[in-house]
Design an enzyme around this catalytic site. Sequence first.
Site, PDB file in Angstrom:
ATOM      1  N   ASP A 173       0.787  -1.036   0.094  1.00  0.00           N
ATOM      2  CA  ASP A 173       0.082  -0.014   0.100  1.00  0.00           C
ATOM      3  C   ASP A 173       1.093   1.225   0.003  1.00  0.00           C
ATOM      4  OD1 ASP A 173      -2.382   1.439   0.673  1.00  0.00           O
ATOM      5  OD2 ASP A 173      -1.663   1.775   2.466  1.00  0.00           O
TER       6      ASP A 173
ATOM      7  N   LYS B  54      -8.236   7.460   6.056  1.00  0.00           N
ATOM      8  CA  LYS B  54      -7.066   6.439   5.571  1.00  0.00           C
ATOM      9  C   LYS B  54      -7.649   5.207   4.594  1.00  0.00           C
ATOM     10  CE  LYS B  54      -4.163   8.024   9.140  1.00  0.00           C
ATOM     11  NZ  LYS B  54      -3.367   7.765  10.434  1.00  0.00           N
TER      12      LYS B  54
HETATM   13  P1  B16 Z   1      -5.814  10.313  -3.982  1.00  0.00           P
HETATM   14  P2  B16 Z   1      -3.458   4.286   0.237  1.00  0.00           P
HETATM   15  C1  B16 Z   1      -5.151   6.547   0.066  1.00  0.00           C
HETATM   16  O1  B16 Z   1      -3.782   6.086   0.010  1.00  0.00           O
HETATM   17  C2  B16 Z   1      -5.264   7.469   1.199  1.00  0.00           C
HETATM   18  O2  B16 Z   1      -4.805   6.474   2.550  1.00  0.00           O
HETATM   19  C3  B16 Z   1      -6.612   8.111   1.601  1.00  0.00           C
HETATM   20  O3  B16 Z   1      -6.676   8.900   2.573  1.00  0.00           O
HETATM   21  C4  B16 Z   1      -6.832   8.880  -0.076  1.00  0.00           C
HETATM   22  O4  B16 Z   1      -8.042   9.307   0.281  1.00  0.00           O
HETATM   23  C5  B16 Z   1      -6.824   7.890  -1.163  1.00  0.00           C
HETATM   24  O5  B16 Z   1      -5.563   7.192  -0.942  1.00  0.00           O
HETATM   25  C6  B16 Z   1      -6.899   8.605  -2.379  1.00  0.00           C
HETATM   26  O6  B16 Z   1      -5.863   9.662  -2.534  1.00  0.00           O
HETATM   27  O7  B16 Z   1      -6.687  11.738  -3.480  1.00  0.00           O
HETATM   28  O8  B16 Z   1      -4.298  10.789  -3.857  1.00  0.00           O
HETATM   29  O9  B16 Z   1      -6.405   9.821  -5.057  1.00  0.00           O
HETATM   30  O10 B16 Z   1      -3.389   4.315   1.614  1.00  0.00           O
HETATM   31  O11 B16 Z   1      -4.532   3.327  -0.473  1.00  0.00           O
HETATM   32  O12 B16 Z   1      -2.171   4.276  -0.299  1.00  0.00           O
HETATM   33 MG    MG Z   2      -2.625   3.169   3.746  1.00  0.00          MG
END
Ligand code: B16
Ligand code: MG
Length: 222
Positions: free
Chosen positions: A9, A45
């Site tokens: 992740d 998250k």
């Molecule tokens: P974006 P992960 C997630 O990352 C975040 O934890 C989450 O808070 C966020 O809304 C999501 O990505 C989308 O991100 O706005 O950059 O498309 O933990 O799945 O790597």
């Molecule tokens: Mg994450």
Amino acid sequence: MNKKGFIFDLDGVIVDTAKYHYLAWKKLADQLGFELTHEHNERFKGVSRQRCLEILLDIGNIASTQEQFDSWMMEKNIDYLEYIDKMNESEVLSDVPKILEYLKEKNIPIALGSASKNARPILEKVKLLHFFNAIVDGNNVTKAKPDPQVFLIAAEELKVQPENCIVFEDAIAGIQAANNAGMISIGIGNTKILSNADYNFKDFTEIDLDFLDGLIKDRRTI
Ligand code: B16
Ligand code: MG
């Protein structure tokens, strides 16, 4: 020995972008006239951008038209990207490069499995992009974690059977997604919150190379 694949992740595992998501969402909440706390931020998250805004509007008890919703999502992302633009290698979480280098040395395929649509530029910024054989992110999926889709696509791209994939995750929905995919799940962060994981570690400094060897060689217990 079956061929293994490792899936990481992004936010909370490789880098702590949650703090930048928080600042950008907080700016929007301030603008809308309510306070967004760190506790609220926990709910964001591992959750897609669209779902985060739905949660945020729910917290603020705010209704919106589709047009307004889309414009707030875009606004938040523009603010978030300003923080991302300033990122560098120093923001990679402890011992992540050590683990990636070890897997690379052993020719183990590595994928990213993230909800973020900004995953690629972030990996570029922190100079880790070259480690990844596949990037599966918010741009490639139609179903969000806990649906296993993101990890199943990653396994397919790595050409490794799902049951031979090992997933590192920091979010409950992410651990559920890995479990739903029939993969080995490793929780990074709060052990109590991530109690559904097959293994738990506070961070990568707690993971030694013998443990990784065990996973690579099919030994399912430490
Ligand atoms: P974006 P992960 C997630 O990352 C975040 O934890 C989450 O808070 C966020 O809304 C999501 O990505 C989308 O991100 O706005 O950059 O498309 O933990 O799945 O790597
Ligand atoms: Mg994450």
